[in-house]
Motif scaffolding. Structure first.
Motif, PDB file in Angstrom:
ATOM      1  N   MET A   1     -48.466  13.938  40.095  1.00  0.00           N
ATOM      2  CA  MET A   1     -47.193  13.846  40.534  1.00  0.00           C
ATOM      3  C   MET A   1     -46.935  15.299  41.401  1.00  0.00           C
ATOM      4  SD  MET A   1     -44.759  11.800  38.201  1.00  0.00           S
ATOM      5  CE  MET A   1     -43.761  10.686  39.057  1.00  0.00           C
ATOM      6  N   GLU A   2     -46.311  15.395  42.509  1.00  0.00           N
ATOM      7  CA  GLU A   2     -45.858  16.497  42.926  1.00  0.00           C
ATOM      8  C   GLU A   2     -44.608  17.212  42.200  1.00  0.00           C
ATOM      9  OE1 GLU A   2     -45.286  16.547  47.031  1.00  0.00           O
ATOM     10  OE2 GLU A   2     -47.023  15.162  47.594  1.00  0.00           O
ATOM     11  N   HIS A   3     -44.200  18.424  42.399  1.00  0.00           N
ATOM     12  CA  HIS A   3     -43.121  18.933  41.782  1.00  0.00           C
ATOM     13  C   HIS A   3     -41.681  18.431  42.078  1.00  0.00           C
ATOM     14  CE1 HIS A   3     -45.189  22.202  39.803  1.00  0.00           C
ATOM     15  NE2 HIS A   3     -45.932  22.388  40.782  1.00  0.00           N
ATOM     16  N   LEU A   4     -42.007  17.953  43.767  1.00  0.00           N
ATOM     17  CA  LEU A   4     -40.458  17.326  43.890  1.00  0.00           C
ATOM     18  C   LEU A   4     -40.338  15.991  43.190  1.00  0.00           C
ATOM     19  CD1 LEU A   4     -38.276  17.181  46.012  1.00  0.00           C
ATOM     20  CD2 LEU A   4     -39.731  16.340  47.565  1.00  0.00           C
ATOM     21  N   GLN A   5     -41.353  15.241  42.961  1.00  0.00           N
ATOM     22  CA  GLN A   5     -41.369  13.942  42.376  1.00  0.00           C
ATOM     23  C   GLN A   5     -40.722  14.293  41.016  1.00  0.00           C
ATOM     24  OE1 GLN A   5     -45.258  12.405  43.057  1.00  0.00           O
ATOM     25  NE2 GLN A   5     -44.353  10.995  44.843  1.00  0.00           N
ATOM     26  N   LEU A   6     -41.482  15.195  40.476  1.00  0.00           N
ATOM     27  CA  LEU A   6     -40.985  15.292  39.042  1.00  0.00           C
ATOM     28  C   LEU A   6     -39.610  15.774  38.766  1.00  0.00           C
ATOM     29  CD1 LEU A   6     -44.078  16.992  37.409  1.00  0.00           C
ATOM     30  CD2 LEU A   6     -43.080  14.868  37.034  1.00  0.00           C
ATOM     31  N   ALA A   7     -39.141  16.628  40.003  1.00  0.00           N
ATOM     32  CA  ALA A   7     -37.685  17.137  39.811  1.00  0.00           C
ATOM     33  C   ALA A   7     -36.732  15.675  40.247  1.00  0.00           C
ATOM     34  CB  ALA A   7     -37.425  17.932  41.114  1.00  0.00           C
ATOM     35  N   GLN A   8     -37.177  15.076  41.076  1.00  0.00           N
ATOM     36  CA  GLN A   8     -36.351  13.709  41.406  1.00  0.00           C
ATOM     37  C   GLN A   8     -36.334  12.800  40.014  1.00  0.00           C
ATOM     38  OE1 GLN A   8     -38.511  12.181  44.680  1.00  0.00           O
ATOM     39  NE2 GLN A   8     -36.964  13.043  46.258  1.00  0.00           N
ATOM     40  N   LEU A   9     -37.334  12.753  39.628  1.00  0.00           N
ATOM     41  CA  LEU A   9     -37.330  11.933  38.219  1.00  0.00           C
ATOM     42  C   LEU A   9     -36.328  12.551  37.103  1.00  0.00           C
ATOM     43  CD1 LEU A   9     -38.560   9.854  36.365  1.00  0.00           C
ATOM     44  CD2 LEU A   9     -40.243  11.368  35.805  1.00  0.00           C
ATOM     45  N   GLY A  10     -36.319  13.856  36.999  1.00  0.00           N
ATOM     46  CA  GLY A  10     -35.555  14.765  36.171  1.00  0.00           C
ATOM     47  C   GLY A  10     -34.207  14.383  36.401  1.00  0.00           C
ATOM     48  N   ALA A  11     -33.932  14.509  37.794  1.00  0.00           N
ATOM     49  CA  ALA A  11     -32.475  14.017  38.258  1.00  0.00           C
ATOM     50  C   ALA A  11     -32.070  12.769  37.920  1.00  0.00           C
ATOM     51  CB  ALA A  11     -32.311  14.723  39.919  1.00  0.00           C
ATOM     52  N   GLY A  12     -32.884  11.753  38.051  1.00  0.00           N
ATOM     53  CA  GLY A  12     -32.452  10.505  37.771  1.00  0.00           C
ATOM     54  C   GLY A  12     -32.239  10.378  36.276  1.00  0.00           C
ATOM     55  N   ILE A  13     -33.057  11.047  35.478  1.00  0.00           N
ATOM     56  CA  ILE A  13     -32.895  10.707  33.953  1.00  0.00           C
ATOM     57  C   ILE A  13     -31.334  11.452  33.615  1.00  0.00           C
ATOM     58  CG2 ILE A  13     -33.670  11.684  31.795  1.00  0.00           C
ATOM     59  CD1 ILE A  13     -36.469  10.998  32.730  1.00  0.00           C
ATOM     60  N   ALA A  14     -31.264  12.591  34.218  1.00  0.00           N
ATOM     61  CA  ALA A  14     -30.107  13.652  33.862  1.00  0.00           C
ATOM     62  C   ALA A  14     -28.818  12.737  34.382  1.00  0.00           C
ATOM     63  CB  ALA A  14     -29.922  14.809  34.635  1.00  0.00           C
ATOM     64  N   ILE A  15     -28.661  11.994  35.448  1.00  0.00           N
ATOM     65  CA  ILE A  15     -27.444  11.312  35.803  1.00  0.00           C
ATOM     66  C   ILE A  15     -27.450  10.097  34.981  1.00  0.00           C
ATOM     67  CG2 ILE A  15     -26.705   9.775  37.724  1.00  0.00           C
ATOM     68  CD1 ILE A  15     -25.984  12.617  38.283  1.00  0.00           C
ATOM     69  N   GLY A  16     -28.600   9.406  34.517  1.00  0.00           N
ATOM     70  CA  GLY A  16     -28.537   8.125  33.864  1.00  0.00           C
ATOM     71  C   GLY A  16     -28.039   8.224  32.381  1.00  0.00           C
ATOM     72  N   PHE A  17     -28.455   9.409  31.786  1.00  0.00           N
ATOM     73  CA  PHE A  17     -28.027   9.729  30.512  1.00  0.00           C
ATOM     74  C   PHE A  17     -26.498  10.313  30.461  1.00  0.00           C
ATOM     75  CE2 PHE A  17     -32.288  10.090  29.015  1.00  0.00           C
ATOM     76  CZ  PHE A  17     -32.392   9.055  28.054  1.00  0.00           C
ATOM     77  N   GLY A  18     -26.291  11.014  31.587  1.00  0.00           N
ATOM     78  CA  GLY A  18     -24.827  11.461  31.610  1.00  0.00           C
ATOM     79  C   GLY A  18     -23.834  10.519  31.981  1.00  0.00           C
ATOM     80  N   ALA A  19     -24.277   9.370  32.524  1.00  0.00           N
ATOM     81  CA  ALA A  19     -23.448   8.257  32.709  1.00  0.00           C
ATOM     82  C   ALA A  19     -23.251   7.375  31.767  1.00  0.00           C
ATOM     83  CB  ALA A  19     -23.871   7.377  33.902  1.00  0.00           C
ATOM     84  N   ILE A  20     -24.237   7.360  30.983  1.00  0.00           N
ATOM     85  CA  ILE A  20     -24.214   6.424  29.608  1.00  0.00           C
ATOM     86  C   ILE A  20     -23.472   7.331  28.338  1.00  0.00           C
ATOM     87  CG2 ILE A  20     -25.740   5.699  27.501  1.00  0.00           C
ATOM     88  CD1 ILE A  20     -27.822   5.007  29.678  1.00  0.00           C
ATOM     89  N   GLY A  21     -23.604   8.573  28.568  1.00  0.00           N
ATOM     90  CA  GLY A  21     -23.004   9.409  27.463  1.00  0.00           C
ATOM     91  C   GLY A  21     -21.373   9.193  27.935  1.00  0.00           C
ATOM     92  N   ALA A  22     -20.900   9.172  29.314  1.00  0.00           N
ATOM     93  CA  ALA A  22     -19.424   9.225  29.504  1.00  0.00           C
ATOM     94  C   ALA A  22     -19.089   7.856  29.298  1.00  0.00           C
ATOM     95  CB  ALA A  22     -19.283   9.470  31.168  1.00  0.00           C
ATOM     96  N   GLY A  23     -19.750   6.949  29.661  1.00  0.00           N
ATOM     97  CA  GLY A  23     -19.324   5.574  29.152  1.00  0.00           C
ATOM     98  C   GLY A  23     -18.841   5.199  27.869  1.00  0.00           C
ATOM     99  N   LEU A  24     -19.962   5.711  26.797  1.00  0.00           N
ATOM    100  CA  LEU A  24     -19.693   5.544  25.500  1.00  0.00           C
ATOM    101  C   LEU A  24     -18.560   6.511  25.013  1.00  0.00           C
ATOM    102  CD1 LEU A  24     -23.749   5.575  24.195  1.00  0.00           C
ATOM    103  CD2 LEU A  24     -21.890   3.680  24.079  1.00  0.00           C
ATOM    104  N   GLY A  25     -18.376   7.300  25.540  1.00  0.00           N
ATOM    105  CA  GLY A  25     -17.373   8.429  25.388  1.00  0.00           C
ATOM    106  C   GLY A  25     -15.923   7.883  25.540  1.00  0.00           C
ATOM    107  N   ILE A  26     -15.849   7.351  26.553  1.00  0.00           N
ATOM    108  CA  ILE A  26     -14.503   6.644  27.073  1.00  0.00           C
ATOM    109  C   ILE A  26     -14.290   5.434  26.504  1.00  0.00           C
ATOM    110  CG2 ILE A  26     -13.410   5.609  29.151  1.00  0.00           C
ATOM    111  CD1 ILE A  26     -14.674   7.861  30.895  1.00  0.00           C
ATOM    112  N   GLY A  27     -15.548   4.563  26.223  1.00  0.00           N
ATOM    113  CA  GLY A  27     -15.382   3.267  25.261  1.00  0.00           C
ATOM    114  C   GLY A  27     -14.774   3.663  24.078  1.00  0.00           C
ATOM    115  N   PHE A  28     -15.538   4.518  23.096  1.00  0.00           N
ATOM    116  CA  PHE A  28     -15.073   5.051  21.918  1.00  0.00           C
ATOM    117  C   PHE A  28     -13.488   5.340  22.036  1.00  0.00           C
ATOM    118  CE2 PHE A  28     -19.600   5.890  20.806  1.00  0.00           C
ATOM    119  CZ  PHE A  28     -19.626   4.637  20.176  1.00  0.00           C
ATOM    120  N   ALA A  29     -12.964   6.191  22.883  1.00  0.00           N
ATOM    121  CA  ALA A  29     -11.766   6.670  22.954  1.00  0.00           C
ATOM    122  C   ALA A  29     -10.786   5.366  23.353  1.00  0.00           C
ATOM    123  CB  ALA A  29     -11.635   7.891  24.277  1.00  0.00           C
ATOM    124  N   THR A  30     -11.224   4.495  24.084  1.00  0.00           N
ATOM    125  CA  THR A  30     -10.191   3.413  24.446  1.00  0.00           C
ATOM    126  C   THR A  30      -9.902   2.769  22.979  1.00  0.00           C
ATOM    127  OG1 THR A  30     -10.945   3.329  26.698  1.00  0.00           O
ATOM    128  CG2 THR A  30      -9.974   1.371  25.716  1.00  0.00           C
TER     129      THR A  30
END
Length: 75
Positions: free
Chosen positions: A1-30
């Protein structure tokens, strides 16, 4: 894999975990807000203020993940 593809994969993982974490946090707060108000309805106003604080802090973590993703993509 090229460096750009790895960066895109990392960006997708970062956004995915960030969204999951925010959703869980707001759910627990609610859930906490609903439990508090159902037990003591007179504290609804004060509890709602704490809920907003918790939701804002949870969303801040999602925004940090968004920033990290853009940094990985170099934009």
């Amino acid at each position: 894999m090229e460096h750009l593809q790895l960066a895109q994969l990392g960006a997708g993982i970062a956004i995915g975990f960030g969204a999951i974490g925010a959703g869980l946090g707001i759910g627990f707060a609610t859930k906490g807000l609903m439990d508090a108000v159902s037990r003591q309805p007179e504290v609804a106003g004060k509890a709602f203020g704490f809920f907003l604080l918790g939701a804002a802090l949870s969303e801040a973590c999602a925004l940090y993940a968004f920033v990290v993703a853009f940094m990985l993509l170099g934009k």
